[in-house]
Design an enzyme around this catalytic site. Structure first.
Site, PDB file in Angstrom:
ATOM      1  N   ARG A 231       0.948  -1.227  -0.042  1.00  0.00           N
ATOM      2  CA  ARG A 231      -0.020   0.005  -0.012  1.00  0.00           C
ATOM      3  C   ARG A 231       0.853   1.127   0.142  1.00  0.00           C
ATOM      4  O   ARG A 231       1.941   1.184   0.493  1.00  0.00           O
ATOM      5  CB  ARG A 231      -1.237   0.205   1.120  1.00  0.00           C
ATOM      6  CG  ARG A 231      -2.086  -0.802   1.242  1.00  0.00           C
ATOM      7  CD  ARG A 231      -3.024  -0.369   0.070  1.00  0.00           C
ATOM      8  NE  ARG A 231      -4.293  -1.146   0.088  1.00  0.00           N
ATOM      9  CZ  ARG A 231      -4.653  -2.311  -0.823  1.00  0.00           C
ATOM     10  NH1 ARG A 231      -3.566  -2.633  -1.818  1.00  0.00           N
ATOM     11  NH2 ARG A 231      -5.701  -2.956  -0.827  1.00  0.00           N
ATOM     12  N   GLU A 260      -3.902   8.094  -5.063  1.00  0.00           N
ATOM     13  CA  GLU A 260      -4.097   7.264  -6.670  1.00  0.00           C
ATOM     14  C   GLU A 260      -5.174   7.863  -7.171  1.00  0.00           C
ATOM     15  O   GLU A 260      -6.381   8.194  -6.515  1.00  0.00           O
ATOM     16  CB  GLU A 260      -4.127   5.848  -6.195  1.00  0.00           C
ATOM     17  CG  GLU A 260      -2.725   5.350  -5.600  1.00  0.00           C
ATOM     18  CD  GLU A 260      -2.875   3.773  -5.274  1.00  0.00           C
ATOM     19  OE1 GLU A 260      -4.011   3.139  -5.764  1.00  0.00           O
ATOM     20  OE2 GLU A 260      -1.947   3.257  -4.990  1.00  0.00           O
ATOM     21  N   HIS A 279      -1.054   0.438 -10.021  1.00  0.00           N
ATOM     22  CA  HIS A 279      -1.654  -0.448  -8.972  1.00  0.00           C
ATOM     23  C   HIS A 279      -2.419  -1.391  -9.754  1.00  0.00           C
ATOM     24  O   HIS A 279      -3.883  -1.905  -9.667  1.00  0.00           O
ATOM     25  CB  HIS A 279      -2.936   0.450  -8.166  1.00  0.00           C
ATOM     26  CG  HIS A 279      -3.094  -0.198  -6.886  1.00  0.00           C
ATOM     27  ND1 HIS A 279      -3.511   0.294  -5.654  1.00  0.00           N
ATOM     28  CD2 HIS A 279      -3.169  -1.587  -6.570  1.00  0.00           C
ATOM     29  CE1 HIS A 279      -3.750  -0.485  -4.763  1.00  0.00           C
ATOM     30  NE2 HIS A 279      -3.489  -1.524  -5.204  1.00  0.00           N
TER      31      HIS A 279
END
Length: 320
Positions: A231, A260, A279
């Site tokens: 993360r 993000e 991601h």
């Protein structure tokens, strides 16, 4: 008597739906990505698989029958955990689904940085024929896996094939197959100076938030590479950028970020020693099948039998 209801907020194959119906033949089963399929039924759902932002208002406010929620992701830090705990809702994660695709991404990033593939791709775009100082090998180097869950274990197994020394860091410090050495979380700073590659596979918790700051990067070799597929908030991003810009570490492969999508003005986009992926490390053609067949269906059988799904049951105190 009102039927018990199970809602799955994703599209499933007919064969998968049939397997679920065999377990709960008397339940109402609703499935599909289109919220029109289930938005008016959420209040009566006892079991839900797959979180959507609108569910917080639909499920957690007012009279909810939800007793078990199956997450579609391994991390549960984005869920309203406090509210769910207060309503005694059991949560199971998709931990384990990502071991293959994410371990592949980890090695793609490590090999890309080591063998300068990212540099050669840029050279190709400019039709530049240049050696670019290629010299490093991944074989027989030391990898530090910060986190020894399913992803860490699979990465360790593959690393052994490269003849790498594999060092692990986990909360318990308990030894694990394919790891040459294992340390506790409190020994992280002792591990970092030994590693040529530091790979973060941790979930985000209160204990792991900003675990990596300038102090940790300063302890790493200036020739080492930092890989984060856990993360983004585990890293203080400004400190990482400083370390990359000032040669404190050699480079980084990053799939996750503090915010993000990654802001267009972030220096990480432009740094020559960084590979950015959006991601997507866990993306795979087999994702839904693994969530449903390897986790949800076995959990559903246990839930029907004893009311407690056994695979990946989240501990609210730990946050994972």
């Amino acid at each position: 008597m009102t039927k018990r209801t199970c809602i799955i907020t994703h599209d499933l194959e007919p064969s998968q739906l049939e397997k679920i119906k065999e377990i709960i033949p008397d339940w109402e089963l609703i499935s599909g990505k289109d919220s029109a399929n289930w938005q008016n039924e959420m209040k009566k759902a006892e079991v839900i698989a797959g979180w959507k932002k609108e569910l917080k208002e639909m499920v957690l406010e007012g009279d909810s029958k939800l007793r078990w929620f199956q997450s579609w992701s391994a991390g549960v830090d984005s869920l309203p955990l406090a509210e769910m705990e207060s309503q005694d809702i059991q949560i199971t994660s998709a931990n384990g689904v990502h071991a293959n695709p994410i371990s592949e991404t980890i090695f793609a990033l490590m090999l890309g940085l080591t063998r300068k593939i990212h540099t050669y791709v840029k050279n190709q775009q400019g039709k530049v024929w240049h050696h670019s100082g290629l010299k490093l090998e991944i074989h027989n180097k030391t990898i530090g896996l910060i986190g020894a869950g399913a992803i860490g274990k699979e990465t360790a197994r593959i690393a052994q094939a490269f003849g790498m020394k594999v060092i692990g860091v986990r909360h318990s410090g308990k030894s694990e197959e394919y790891f040459d050495e294992m340390y506790t979380s409190g020994q992280l700073n002792d591990v970092l100076p030994q590693c040529d590659y530091v790979v973060v596979t941790l979930p985000l918790t209160q204990e792991t938030r900003q675990l990596f700051r300038s102090e940790q990067f300063a302890l790493m070799k200036d020739s080492s590479f930092f890989i984060n597929i856990g993360r983004g908030e585990i890293v203080k991003e400004r400190d990482l950028i400083d370390a990359l810009q000032n040669g404190v570490i050699a480079g980084a492969g990053l799939d996750v970020f503090e915010k993000e999508p990654l802001s267009e003005d972030s220096p990480l986009w432009e740094l020559d020693n960084v590979i950015v992926t959006p991601h997507t490390a866990g993306s795979t053609e087999h994702y839904t099948r693994r969530v449903i067949e390897d986790i949800f269906i076995p959990n559903l059988k246990e839930y029907i039998t004893n009311g407690i799904p056994g695979i990946n049951l989240v501990d609210y105190q730990k946050g994972y």
